[in-house]
Design an enzyme around this catalytic site. Structure first.
Site, PDB file in Angstrom:
ATOM      1  N   ASP A  70       0.815  -1.225   0.000  1.00 39.20           N
ATOM      2  CA  ASP A  70       0.000   0.000   0.000  1.00 39.20           C
ATOM      3  C   ASP A  70       0.845   1.271   0.000  1.00 39.20           C
ATOM      4  OD1 ASP A  70      -2.650  -0.905  -0.131  1.00 39.20           O
ATOM      5  OD2 ASP A  70      -2.802  -1.209   2.037  1.00 39.20           O
ATOM      6  N   ARG A  95       0.498  -1.504   7.670  1.00 43.05           N
ATOM      7  CA  ARG A  95       0.985  -0.281   7.022  1.00 43.05           C
ATOM      8  C   ARG A  95       1.982   0.499   7.879  1.00 43.05           C
ATOM      9  NH1 ARG A  95      -2.843   3.330   3.479  1.00 43.05           N
ATOM     10  NH2 ARG A  95      -0.756   3.812   2.704  1.00 43.05           N
ATOM     11  N   ARG A 140     -10.341   5.585  11.013  1.00 39.71           N
ATOM     12  CA  ARG A 140      -8.878   5.523  11.088  1.00 39.71           C
ATOM     13  C   ARG A 140      -8.334   6.582  12.062  1.00 39.71           C
ATOM     14  NH1 ARG A 140      -6.694   2.769   6.346  1.00 39.71           N
ATOM     15  NH2 ARG A 140      -8.163   1.105   5.929  1.00 39.71           N
ATOM     16  N   HIS A 169     -11.927   7.055   4.757  1.00 44.76           N
ATOM     17  CA  HIS A 169     -11.013   8.197   4.865  1.00 44.76           C
ATOM     18  C   HIS A 169     -11.776   9.433   4.383  1.00 44.76           C
ATOM     19  CE1 HIS A 169      -6.768   6.159   4.512  1.00 44.76           C
ATOM     20  NE2 HIS A 169      -7.024   6.506   5.759  1.00 44.76           N
ATOM     21  N   CYS A 263      -5.360   9.438  -3.219  1.00 43.08           N
ATOM     22  CA  CYS A 263      -4.576   8.566  -2.315  1.00 43.08           C
ATOM     23  C   CYS A 263      -3.139   8.401  -2.808  1.00 43.08           C
ATOM     24  CB  CYS A 263      -5.192   7.181  -2.220  1.00 43.08           C
ATOM     25  SG  CYS A 263      -6.918   7.155  -1.824  1.00 43.08           S
TER      26      CYS A 263
HETATM   27  C1  LIG Z   1      -8.650   7.684  -0.228  1.00 50.10           C
HETATM   28  N1  LIG Z   1      -7.945   6.756   0.554  1.00 50.10           N
HETATM   29  C2  LIG Z   1      -8.719   5.749   1.039  1.00 50.10           C
HETATM   30  C3  LIG Z   1      -6.636   6.936   0.853  1.00 50.10           C
HETATM   31  N2  LIG Z   1      -6.252   8.048   1.158  1.00 50.10           N
HETATM   32  N3  LIG Z   1      -5.795   5.898   0.891  1.00 50.10           N
HETATM   33  C4  LIG Z   1      -5.958   4.622   0.356  1.00 50.10           C
HETATM   34  C5  LIG Z   1      -5.451   3.589   1.312  1.00 50.10           C
HETATM   35  C6  LIG Z   1      -5.713   2.188   0.865  1.00 50.10           C
HETATM   36  C7  LIG Z   1      -5.159   1.155   1.799  1.00 50.10           C
HETATM   37  N4  LIG Z   1      -5.420  -0.152   1.292  1.00 50.10           N
HETATM   38  C8  LIG Z   1      -5.734   1.293   3.191  1.00 50.10           C
HETATM   39  O1  LIG Z   1      -6.805   0.736   3.446  1.00 50.10           O
HETATM   40  O2  LIG Z   1      -5.124   1.936   4.042  1.00 50.10           O
END
Ligand SMILES: CN(C)C(=N)NCCC[C@H](N)C(=O)O
Length: 269
Positions: A70, A95, A140, A169, A263
Site C-alpha cells: 500500500d 501499514r 482511522r 477516509h 490517495c
Molecule cells: C482515499 N484513501 C482511502 C486513501 N487516502 N488511501 C488509500 C489507502 C488504501 C489502503 N489499502 C488502506 O486501506 O489503508
C-alpha cells in the site's frame, strides 16, 4: 466562466506501484483473493504522473519498498502545510512500517518530521482548505490526532465524523476545489458534521453516492483542472458546468485496494 478559474502549480510526492498488491483486507474494498494486474497498475499510475506533469505540476518520487503493497498511497504518509510535516501513525499494523521510509524521504529533503502519538493517516483524513484543516475520524484517524494536528500547525482543525465504512477516509468523501469551495458526499458524514460542512461551505458541490462509489471524491484539483476518475462522469459534468476542467485518469486497479487518484498523491506545500 472557466477563464476565471486559475490553476496553482503544485508539488506532489508519489511512490511507484512496483510492489502494489492486495494481500490483506483493511477496508471494505479489499479482498485478498482479488488479482491485481501489476502492469496495468503501473500504466495507470504512469498516466497519472504524466497528467500532472503536462499540467505543469512538479513531481518528487520515493522508492517503493518490497513487502509494503500500500506504499503507493502516498497521501497517507503525512500532511505538509507551510513546509511543516506532520507524520502518520497507521491504524493497520500492515501499514505501520511505511512511516519510517516516508519520514526518511522528508528528512533527506530537509524537513523535520513531527511523530504523532495517536493514529493518524495523513492527507487521507486531514484535508487542507487553505484556511483550516478538515479532519476525518470514525474509522482511522483519532480525535486525539486532530488535537495534536491543531497544536502542531496552529491552524483551526474541524473534526468531522465519517459514518459509512466504504468511505473510511475523509478523502473518499470530500475534496477541495480551490481556496473557496469543496465537493462532498453528505451521507458519508454524521448529521452534525454534515451541518458543519453546510455552514462552512454553503456553495459546495454536493455529490451523490454513485459519484462517491465511482471514486469521484478522491480527486485532485489545482483550482482549475480536476484530475478525476472517468467512472465519475456525472460529477465531472457538473464540475465542468461550474467552469472547472475535468482531466479523467483511470486508476481502476487501485480501487481494488480502496484507493484512487488523491490517495496516490501527497501534496508538499
Ligand atoms: C482515499 N484513501 C482511502 C486513501 N487516502 N488511501 C488509500 C489507502 C488504501 C489502503 N489499502 C488502506 O486501506 O489503508
Amino acid at each position: 466562466m472557466s477563464e476565471s478559474r486559475v490553476p496553482r502549480l503544485r508539488r506532489f510526492l508519489v511512490c511507484e506501484p512496483r510492489h502494489f498488491a492486495v494481500q490483506y483486507a483493511i477496508n471494505p474494498w479489499m479482498n485478498p483473493d482479488t488479482r491485481v494486474d501489476v502492469d496495468l497498475a503501473q500504466e495507470q499510475w504512469t498516466a497519472l504522473i504524466s497528467a500532472y506533469r503536462s499540467h505543469g505540476h512538479s513531481i518528487d518520487r520515493l522508492e517503493p519498498v518490497p513487502g509494503l503493497p500500500d506504499m503507493v498511497f502516498a497521501a497517507n504518509s503525512a500532511v505538509v502545510v507551510g513546509g511543516r510535516v506532520f507524520g502518520s501513525l497507521f491504524h493497520a499494523p500492515e501499514r505501520r512500517p511505511e512511516s519510517s521510509h516516508y519520514d526518511l524521504w522528508f528528512k533527506t529533503a530537509g524537513y523535520d518530521v513531527y511523530r504523532p502519538g495517536s493514529v493518524v493517516e495523513g492527507e487521507g483524513d486531514l484535508v487542507w482548505t487553505g484556511r483550516y484543516l478538515l479532519a476525518g475520524t470514525g474509522f482511522r484517524t483519532t480525535r486525539e490526532a486532530h488535537r495534536e494536528a491543531q497544536e502542531f500547525f496552529g491552524h483551526p482543525v474541524i473534526s468531522l465524523t465519517l459514518v459509512d465504512p466504504y468511505f473510511y477516509h475523509l478523502d473518499t468523501a470530500l475534496f477541495v476545489l480551490d481556496d473557496e469551495n469543496i465537493v462532498y458526499y453528505p451521507e458519508a458524514f454524521s448529521p452534525g458534521s454534515c451541518e458543519v460542512l453546510r455552514r462552512l461551505f454553503p456553495r459546495a458541490v454536493l455529490a451523490t453516492r454513485d459519484d462517491a462509489l465511482a471514486w469521484g471524491l478522491n480527486s485532485v484539483s489545482d483550482g482549475r483542472h480536476v484530475f478525476i476518475a472517468p467512472q465519475a462522469e456525472a460529477l465531472a459534468a457538473r464540475l465542468a458546468d461550474q467552469g472547472y476542467e475535468p482531466v479523467p485518469v483511470d486508476l481502476s486497479e487501485f480501487h481494488k485496494a480502496g484507493g484512487g487518484i488523491k490517495c496516490c498523491t501527497q501534496e508538499i506545500r
